[in-house]
Design an enzyme around this catalytic site. Structure first.
Site, PDB file in Angstrom:
ATOM      1  N   ASP A  53       0.801  -0.992   0.051  1.00  0.00           N
ATOM      2  CA  ASP A  53      -0.079   0.007   0.009  1.00  0.00           C
ATOM      3  C   ASP A  53       0.695   1.182  -0.059  1.00  0.00           C
ATOM      4  OD1 ASP A  53      -2.408  -1.462  -0.032  1.00  0.00           O
ATOM      5  OD2 ASP A  53      -2.361  -1.548   2.190  1.00  0.00           O
ATOM      6  N   GLU A  54       1.962   1.094  -0.585  1.00  0.00           N
ATOM      7  CA  GLU A  54       2.794   2.419  -0.467  1.00  0.00           C
ATOM      8  C   GLU A  54       3.566   2.862  -1.997  1.00  0.00           C
ATOM      9  OE1 GLU A  54       6.007   2.291   2.460  1.00  0.00           O
ATOM     10  OE2 GLU A  54       4.723   1.613   4.042  1.00  0.00           O
TER      11      GLU A  54
END
Length: 287
Positions: A230-231
């Site tokens: 999620d980055e």
């Protein structure tokens, strides 16, 4: 766009004369620029540009134009993509049990809002879990997954990606973490959507956790998938203000709406070659 339109997206180290070089090249090739956007990143020293142009009646062939741009790219240490404006990217949609994003993308595709070709719908759950979504005449693949079969399941998805010549994979609320190896294979061609609380409120029922903490804003983020969970580079985000009157169910309902519109915008940006990667970030030339 007309059948003679083309889209050029590029990035290179910044230096004087890049815009002039691109403009002169297209002029001499018999092309007319319809739209051009550029960005100089002073922090990284890189230049980004998106150009939409028409090949006029006396224009060079697509192959000649491509060759000329390739020659310029070598001189400027430039990376670029070039494609006909009417060419549609081939899209695979991955989904679990929550189908609101899937249903929204398919609706926008069916009415012509999203210029894409759907190669497959893939789910780790059976088709009966998507009964509220119209999958008529769409190839559906059920690939169950467990901790023991995760690598085997990802291998099946990757094989399907190759067999269908898929350009971009969309995780339309696909509730499985991709392995590092699979993420690497899909680098720059896999988009995910999730709520914007992360890294807070992880795990199950994030909106209920947010309600317990009395948050005043909820949102969603669409980004490219990388091995860093999620980055990856962010493509699109949006938020909505809430109040103490909103129940957990209200947050879930509003969260679904935000996720739908954020993912749709991100997918559209990618389909129209409006996104150029810039390290851990993305340059997005909005329309």
């Amino acid at each position: 766009m007309s059948d003679r339109s083309m889209i050029l997206a590029l990035s290179c180290p910044d230096r004087p004369g890049i815009v002039s070089a691109i403009s002169v090249l297209l002029f001499e090739a018999g092309c007319n620029i319809l739209d051009a956007q550029q960005f100089d990143d002073t922090e990284t020293g890189r230049f980004f540009m998106r150009v939409v142009f028409d090949r006029l009646d006396h224009a060079n062939s697509e192959a000649d134009i491509t060759a000329a741009i390739e020659e310029l790219a070598q001189r400027l240490a430039m990376t670029f993509t070039l494609r006909p404006g009417t060419a549609k990217k081939r899209v695979m949609l991955l989904v679990s049990k929550f189908d609101h994003c899937l249903a929204d993308l398919l609706y926008r595709w069916r009415i012509g809002e999203l210029p894409m070709e759907v190669t497959a719908i893939v789910s780790n759950h059976g088709r009966e879990h998507l009964a509220s979504t119209d999958l008529t005449e769409l190839p559906f693949h059920h690939f169950p997954v467990s901790k023991q079969t995760k690598m085997e399941q990802e291998a099946k998805i990757w094989e399907l990606v190759q067999q269908t010549n898929t350009d971009i994979v969309i995780l339309a609320r696909y509730m499985q973490i991709l392995s590092d190896g699979f993420s690497a294979k899909l680098s720059g061609r896999c988009i995910n959507i999730h709520h914007s609380f992360l890294p807070g409120f992880k795990g199950a029922k994030p909106y209920h956790q947010a309600h317990e903490r009395g948050v005043k804003l909820i949102g969603a983020t669409a980004h490219y998938v990388t091995s860093d969970l999620d980055e990856g580079p962010i493509i699109e985000q949006d938020v909505e203000r809430i109040s103490h009157r909103d129940t957990p169910d209200d947050l879930v309902r509003k969260g679904r709406d935000i996720e739908r519109r954020v993912l749709a915008r991100a997918v559209r940006h990618h389909l129209e070659d409006r996104v150029v990667l810039n390290g851990k970030k993305a340059v997005v030339f909005t329309g």
